[in-house]
Design a protein around this motif. Structure first.
Motif, mmCIF file in Angstrom:
data_model
loop_
_atom_site.group_PDB
_atom_site.id
_atom_site.type_symbol
_atom_site.label_atom_id
_atom_site.label_comp_id
_atom_site.label_asym_id
_atom_site.label_seq_id
_atom_site.Cartn_x
_atom_site.Cartn_y
_atom_site.Cartn_z
ATOM 1 N N GLU A 1 0.831 -1.217 0.000
ATOM 2 C CA GLU A 1 0.000 0.000 0.000
ATOM 3 C C GLU A 1 0.856 1.254 0.000
ATOM 4 O OE1 GLU A 1 -4.023 -1.870 2.099
ATOM 5 O OE2 GLU A 1 -2.738 -0.495 3.263
ATOM 6 N N ALA A 2 1.930 1.220 0.778
ATOM 7 C CA ALA A 2 2.821 2.388 0.807
ATOM 8 C C ALA A 2 3.474 2.601 -0.551
ATOM 9 C CB ALA A 2 3.875 2.218 1.905
ATOM 10 N N ALA A 3 3.888 1.499 -1.211
ATOM 11 C CA ALA A 3 4.514 1.619 -2.535
ATOM 12 C C ALA A 3 3.516 2.154 -3.554
ATOM 13 C CB ALA A 3 5.068 0.270 -2.981
ATOM 14 N N ASP A 4 2.281 1.629 -3.491
ATOM 15 C CA ASP A 4 1.238 2.084 -4.412
ATOM 16 C C ASP A 4 0.943 3.566 -4.228
ATOM 17 O OD1 ASP A 4 0.797 -0.183 -5.831
ATOM 18 O OD2 ASP A 4 -0.927 -0.859 -4.646
ATOM 19 N N LYS A 5 0.802 3.945 -2.969
ATOM 20 C CA LYS A 5 0.456 5.340 -2.665
ATOM 21 C C LYS A 5 1.514 6.286 -3.216
ATOM 22 C CE LYS A 5 -0.894 8.138 1.261
ATOM 23 N NZ LYS A 5 -0.606 8.270 2.681
ATOM 24 N N ALA A 6 2.775 5.875 -3.078
ATOM 25 C CA ALA A 6 3.862 6.742 -3.539
ATOM 26 C C ALA A 6 4.160 6.550 -5.026
ATOM 27 C CB ALA A 6 5.119 6.464 -2.714
ATOM 28 N N GLY A 7 3.581 5.513 -5.622
ATOM 29 C CA GLY A 7 3.842 5.251 -7.039
ATOM 30 C C GLY A 7 5.264 4.805 -7.303
#
Lengths: 443, 443
Positions: free
Chosen positions: A129-135
């Motif tokens: 989720e953190a990776a997705d949020k930051a792209g």
């Protein structure tokens, strides 16, 4: 030696990619050495130079002979936050501390490469989720079977196929011990000691021999294969410390070898629901199966997919250099994305299949028991199996004085039915002991 | 059945990706079937629906039972040009016609997925330049060993490592024949006939048995492994049609099995220049080597890299469904890039190493000859080898009446020296025939 690739003249090779290396142990050292030795090649493949901006360690004094002083730091968080750091490589190990650091990196918009199977297996959702949020990218090829490409093939090469089963020998320590037991006939304790002497097992071998390491990898493999989040806690886990020389010998006589397998499969429950099962346990594998010939500390992952059929990936599943190979492959991938744009395929959990209870899985069993040597025992024992709905494939009886050993191989049965059978056998007067119950895969 | 995945509600799953399928043979049918059956899954993995816009075939009547009439067309070029086609999948085969179509697609800014090894091996530069110019993807995982992920691992997973050698069993027909010769002792013609009967060999088996198919794959593997453009014409190629039952038996007695190997390696010339060699020939492989146990029509690719060590990838190297698996994996990759941006790693030929002359490579040799059975022959023969700088490892002599058979295994020698040795042996009075010269790898 400079830990930056030489600036390369030529098309497209210009931008620097700043890297923070967290950890400088067996793997970290190899990663650093390789960047130093082969920086030009990496620059060409990426289209930009890899420049190591810092190496975070606990005690800089221990590393000052290998790493330029100006790169060493104890302040991992400050290193991650540096504006010139684009990618964070985590090779520390453990869970809580690297989790905090990786989340910090992802939240700061830096891509992350990690070799940390325990962390990924325990906290994939939070990290994804953190990776997705930051792209940004979160790569972890090294977390399963080191240099053997498994994560990449499951994420990409098989992305158009339907994976049905993944079975892997994903722990070198246990494979070394079981292979040595199979080859020499020696018992578990002897071979564990030998594995320790030769450096194949750690001083505290619990995580390996009790299957926890393999269970982390099973969670990761099942998640990737079935597009479903499977965590460490979802994996049934049984180690090899109870495997006896007798078990190995009995398996051998029946044409099998015992391997610690991580088995991940998609199963269909009686009501038609598709579920995912992930489990780690000592397993009888037919000697003709490709996994049977995986010797010493080698690893192999066997994949069965609808269109591809059966595939196997084989190689070194541990060690500094092989793990570094996987880390560097991921680093090149993340760096390419920094330079050229684009993102690696992220976590894919759309299928969101329920996790099967362990009792719901079906496999075959090898049950080894001591029985009284008298007329009618075989009939009594057989009745217990059939009463519980478990049908027998082969029965082997070995006699000695007034007792006898009965070794039974079942047809495919439900785990819950088999467990009930074993309970009933233990209560049967004719059965003096159930020596072992081992599962059988690969036929 | 609709050949578009169902529209999926949910985050990120919206855009359609239009696909033109060129060819509807064994592979094309499976690709289409899979998109029809598993479209929802693909849509989730991509973040957008795959919609097949048309299927180009030579004779629509032959396909009307399997493909909706409105999708069938004979005009491949018009289909490629359609505005709603984003990705072109080529599974026609041949060289000139698909080359024209693929270039048309790339020049029109469409990404291309192809299974065409002959085309990629012959025209990689032209195709890669067109893809680069248009900034689109050119994927060809299916061109080597079908479903076995090899292109992806070399392009991505091993992108941070230095590959030293790639050895592969990459042709199922020849492996079937050689394996059957090894197992039964039968001769080449008998087993070729059997392979034809069972559908493992085509009516005209030349491309397979003479090694051309494997040579195309060797060119692709060497290009990827060494970041150097290696074309079909750069590959030394020798097929299996001259392998005799005697060769197989002699190899067996010495502890080897004969495989048709594609060998790609980086070699260092005497002047220190690094060069690339790619060759296909019948090869003796020790029975203990992982490649030796690759039976029937299975394929396997063995990779040795500096950090990773030895890896092996094993599976189905041919067939409609396995090839479709690789095509679909590439299609998902290209479609993801369409939806999310980014490009797959393109052709990497920066290393641009010279191609070694075949005479420059070094390996070991198994030389089988008939000699006169008289005193001094062994000394004469040995002198020929040593005069040319080839040292012997083992010599085996078999006698019958007044002639004898001498089977020699050499230490590592240069191909040019070995060729000169064989020429000299043929001119030696004591040698009545050189039965065979086979290379030996994997020790």
């Amino acid at each position: 030696m400079s830990f930056a690739s030489t600036l390369v003249q030529g098309k497209g090779v210009g931008s620097d990619v700043g890297v923070a290396l967290l950890g400088h142990g067996t793997v970290g050292k190899q990663v650093l050495r390789f960047i130093g030795d082969n920086g030009d090649d990496l620059a060409h493949r990426i289209g930009g130079r890899i420049v190591v901006k810092g190496v975070a360690v606990g005690n800089p004094d221990k590393h000052k002979d290998d790493v330029p002083a100006e790169l060493l730091t104890t302040d991992a968080e400050a290193l991650i936050e540096r504006d010139d750091v684009d990618i964070v490589v985590e090779v520390i190990g453990g869970i809580d501390y690297p989790r905090k650091l990786i989340l910090k990196a992802l939240n700061a918009g830096k891509s992350v490469v990690t070799a940390n199977k325990a962390l990924v297996a325990a906290h994939s959702q939070e990290l994804a989720e953190a990776a997705d949020k930051a792209g940004v990218d979160l790569y972890f090829e090294a977390a399963v079977a080191a240099a053997i490409p498994v994560v990449g093939p499951l994420r990409r090469s098989l992305a158009g196929d339907q994976v049905e089963q993944v079975m892997g020998i994903v722990n070198g320590t246990t494979n070394f011990i079981l292979d040595a037991m199979d080859t020499t006939g020696a018992d578990y304790d002897t071979m564990l000691k030998k594995a320790m002497e030769l450096g194949y097992a750690e001083a505290d071998p619990t995580a390996d021999v009790e299957g926890h390491d393999a269970a982390s990898k099973a969670a990761i493999l099942a998640s990737l294969a079935f597009h479903t989040r499977v965590s460490f806690d979802d994996v049934y886990c049984e180690g090899i410390s109870k495997v006896t020389a007798d078990d190995v010998e009995a398996a051998k006589q029946a044409g099998y070898t015992i391997k610690l397998l991580a088995c991940c499969e998609r199963i269909t429950a009686p009501d038609g629901t598709e579920k995912v099962s992930a489990r780690v346990h000592p397993t009888l594998v037919p000697r003709s199966h490709p996994l049977a010939s995986v010797s010493k500390s080698f690893n192999a992952v066997f994949v069965e997919a609808e269109a591809a059929g059966r595939l196997m990936f084989y190689g070194n599943g541990a060690g500094g250099a092989p793990t570094a190979s996987a880390v560097l492959g991921d680093l090149v991938g993340a760096a390419r994305n920094k330079v050229h744009g684009g993102r690696a395929p992220g976590e894919s959990t759309y299928a969101n299949l329920p996790i099967a209870d362990f009792g719901e899985i079906s496999t075959r069993y090898h049950v080894d028991m001591e029985v009284h040597d008298r007329v009618g025992v075989l009939a009594e024992v057989s009745k217990v199996f059939s009463d519980k709905g478990v049908s027998l494939r082969t029965v082997r009886q070995e006699e000695s004085d007034d007792s006898a050993r009965l070794i039974v191989v079942t047809h495919t049965a439900r785990e819950a039915d088999l467990a009930a059978t074993v309970e009933a056998l233990k209560n049967l007067e004719a059965v003096t002991a159930v020596n072992s119950v081992l599962r059988l895969e690969g036929e």
